[in-house]
Design a protein around this motif. Structure first.
Motif, PDB file in Angstrom:
ATOM      1  N   ALA A  15      -0.525  -3.636  -7.303  1.00  0.00           N
ATOM      2  CA  ALA A  15      -1.718  -4.288  -7.211  1.00  0.00           C
ATOM      3  C   ALA A  15      -1.626  -5.739  -7.485  1.00  0.00           C
ATOM      4  O   ALA A  15      -2.412  -6.432  -6.626  1.00  0.00           O
ATOM      5  CB  ALA A  15      -2.818  -3.623  -8.492  1.00  0.00           C
ATOM      6  N   ASN A  20       0.877  -1.279   0.118  1.00  0.00           N
ATOM      7  CA  ASN A  20      -0.053  -0.064  -0.076  1.00  0.00           C
ATOM      8  C   ASN A  20       0.924   1.066   0.029  1.00  0.00           C
ATOM      9  O   ASN A  20       0.523   2.222  -0.612  1.00  0.00           O
ATOM     10  CB  ASN A  20      -0.976   0.014   1.287  1.00  0.00           C
ATOM     11  CG  ASN A  20      -2.017  -0.712   1.093  1.00  0.00           C
ATOM     12  OD1 ASN A  20      -2.619  -0.906  -0.072  1.00  0.00           O
ATOM     13  ND2 ASN A  20      -2.558  -1.416   2.104  1.00  0.00           N
ATOM     14  N   GLU A  56     -11.113  -9.570  -2.949  1.00  0.00           N
ATOM     15  CA  GLU A  56     -10.160  -8.406  -2.971  1.00  0.00           C
ATOM     16  C   GLU A  56      -9.030  -8.967  -3.954  1.00  0.00           C
ATOM     17  O   GLU A  56      -8.533  -7.905  -4.691  1.00  0.00           O
ATOM     18  CB  GLU A  56      -9.666  -8.492  -1.534  1.00  0.00           C
ATOM     19  CG  GLU A  56     -10.431  -7.723  -0.436  1.00  0.00           C
ATOM     20  CD  GLU A  56     -11.307  -8.805   0.530  1.00  0.00           C
ATOM     21  OE1 GLU A  56     -11.520  -9.966  -0.247  1.00  0.00           O
ATOM     22  OE2 GLU A  56     -11.991  -8.592   1.332  1.00  0.00           O
ATOM     23  N   LYS A  76      -0.303  -7.349  -4.283  1.00  0.00           N
ATOM     24  CA  LYS A  76      -1.528  -7.294  -3.115  1.00  0.00           C
ATOM     25  C   LYS A  76      -2.545  -8.267  -3.388  1.00  0.00           C
ATOM     26  O   LYS A  76      -2.839  -9.119  -2.756  1.00  0.00           O
ATOM     27  CB  LYS A  76      -2.292  -5.884  -3.256  1.00  0.00           C
ATOM     28  CG  LYS A  76      -1.320  -4.871  -2.547  1.00  0.00           C
ATOM     29  CD  LYS A  76      -1.756  -3.314  -2.751  1.00  0.00           C
ATOM     30  CE  LYS A  76      -3.139  -3.007  -2.473  1.00  0.00           C
ATOM     31  NZ  LYS A  76      -3.835  -1.721  -2.626  1.00  0.00           N
ATOM     32  N   GLY A  77      -2.697  -8.672  -4.695  1.00  0.00           N
ATOM     33  CA  GLY A  77      -3.647  -9.676  -5.263  1.00  0.00           C
ATOM     34  C   GLY A  77      -3.255 -11.149  -4.786  1.00  0.00           C
ATOM     35  O   GLY A  77      -3.796 -11.837  -4.150  1.00  0.00           O
ATOM     36  N   LYS A 135     -10.209  -8.069  -7.322  1.00  0.00           N
ATOM     37  CA  LYS A 135     -10.099  -6.329  -7.397  1.00  0.00           C
ATOM     38  C   LYS A 135      -8.755  -6.001  -7.814  1.00  0.00           C
ATOM     39  O   LYS A 135      -8.547  -5.313  -8.790  1.00  0.00           O
ATOM     40  CB  LYS A 135     -10.675  -5.712  -6.343  1.00  0.00           C
ATOM     41  CG  LYS A 135     -10.745  -4.024  -6.200  1.00  0.00           C
ATOM     42  CD  LYS A 135     -11.202  -3.628  -5.002  1.00  0.00           C
ATOM     43  CE  LYS A 135     -10.859  -2.436  -4.845  1.00  0.00           C
ATOM     44  NZ  LYS A 135     -10.107  -1.701  -3.672  1.00  0.00           N
ATOM     45  N   GLU A 136      -7.695  -6.503  -7.062  1.00  0.00           N
ATOM     46  CA  GLU A 136      -6.371  -6.131  -7.331  1.00  0.00           C
ATOM     47  C   GLU A 136      -5.686  -6.665  -8.580  1.00  0.00           C
ATOM     48  O   GLU A 136      -5.187  -5.951  -9.324  1.00  0.00           O
ATOM     49  CB  GLU A 136      -5.445  -6.581  -6.030  1.00  0.00           C
ATOM     50  CG  GLU A 136      -5.970  -5.925  -4.821  1.00  0.00           C
ATOM     51  CD  GLU A 136      -5.744  -4.458  -4.931  1.00  0.00           C
ATOM     52  OE1 GLU A 136      -4.922  -3.790  -5.550  1.00  0.00           O
ATOM     53  OE2 GLU A 136      -6.359  -3.707  -3.844  1.00  0.00           O
ATOM     54  N   GLU A 169       2.295   1.616  -3.269  1.00  0.00           N
ATOM     55  CA  GLU A 169       1.398   2.098  -4.331  1.00  0.00           C
ATOM     56  C   GLU A 169       1.274   3.425  -4.380  1.00  0.00           C
ATOM     57  O   GLU A 169       0.892   4.294  -5.157  1.00  0.00           O
ATOM     58  CB  GLU A 169       0.181   1.267  -4.207  1.00  0.00           C
ATOM     59  CG  GLU A 169      -1.072   1.544  -5.266  1.00  0.00           C
ATOM     60  CD  GLU A 169      -2.152   0.680  -5.016  1.00  0.00           C
ATOM     61  OE1 GLU A 169      -2.744   0.035  -5.882  1.00  0.00           O
ATOM     62  OE2 GLU A 169      -2.806   0.541  -3.856  1.00  0.00           O
TER      63      GLU A 169
END
Length: 193
Positions: free
Chosen positions: A27, A8, A43, A30-31, A46-47, A11
């Motif tokens: 992203a 985060n 989640e 994070k995925g 989304k990533e 990013e």
């Protein structure tokens, strides 16, 4: 988790300097954390989809293939097998366009594994065998081991226990080979240090 906090922050910095590639990579990473570590699939999707949309805009084929593959993995875990196969095939098509043999092998085995979940063992064996053969040429032993294990399971699913046993023996031999290679690598690294 601490990994998510780090991604985060990275990013935020990537957004501040308008680095699209880094935003997408954060992203995607994070995925991976949401998928593999936390099993938070919405989640993760989304990533991964955010990363994919940026990779598409950047026309980065290699990373597009990776993102389609990652999204396919999530759909496999969610039990949406037709969607998983569709995404793996999109990834495979890009890997074939870019002649990325390793990713072709990975996608072949991923598709084969989903067909096995659907109990279409003939297609599963076909895809896993193609993936295995490419992985052997590349000496990508982790893919070889997974494909051989899957083929053994596929034959067991077909109730062809003789072939399942033969493939289990091949899997064991490949697995030993991978283990020995990893041990040799670690020994060499220790000697270097």
């Amino acid at each position: 988790t601490s990994a998510l906090n780090i991604y985060n922050r990275a990013e935020e910095m990537a957004i501040a300097i308008k680095d699209s590639s880094l935003i997408a990579d954060c992203a995607n990473n994070k995925g991976v954390v949401y998928e593999k570590n936390l099993q938070k699939y919405p989640e993760a999707l989304k990533e991964y989809n955010l990363a994919l949309s940026i990779y598409i805009k950047m026309k980065d084929k290699r990373k597009m293939a990776m993102a389609y593959n990652n999204i396919g993995i999530v759909y496999k875990f969610l039990g949406n097998y037709p969607m998983a196969i569709d995404l793996y095939k999109k990834s495979l098509l890009i890997a074939e366009e870019t002649d990325d043999q390793f990713f072709i092998a990975v996608n072949m085995t991923n598709i084969g594994n989903v067909y096995a979940k659907m109990k279409d063992y003939t297609k599963a064996i076909d895809y896993n065998t193609k993936g295995l053969n490419i992985a052997i040429k590349l000496n990508a032993m982790n893919v070889v081991v997974e494909a051989a294990s899957s083929i053994a399971d596929d034959y067991a699913g077909m109730k062809d226990y003789k072939k399942a046993f033969e493939w289990h023996q091949k899997y064991a031999a490949y697995s030993d080979s991978l283990y020995n290679a990893e041990q040799a690598k670690q020994t060499t690294e220790l000697e270097s240090k």
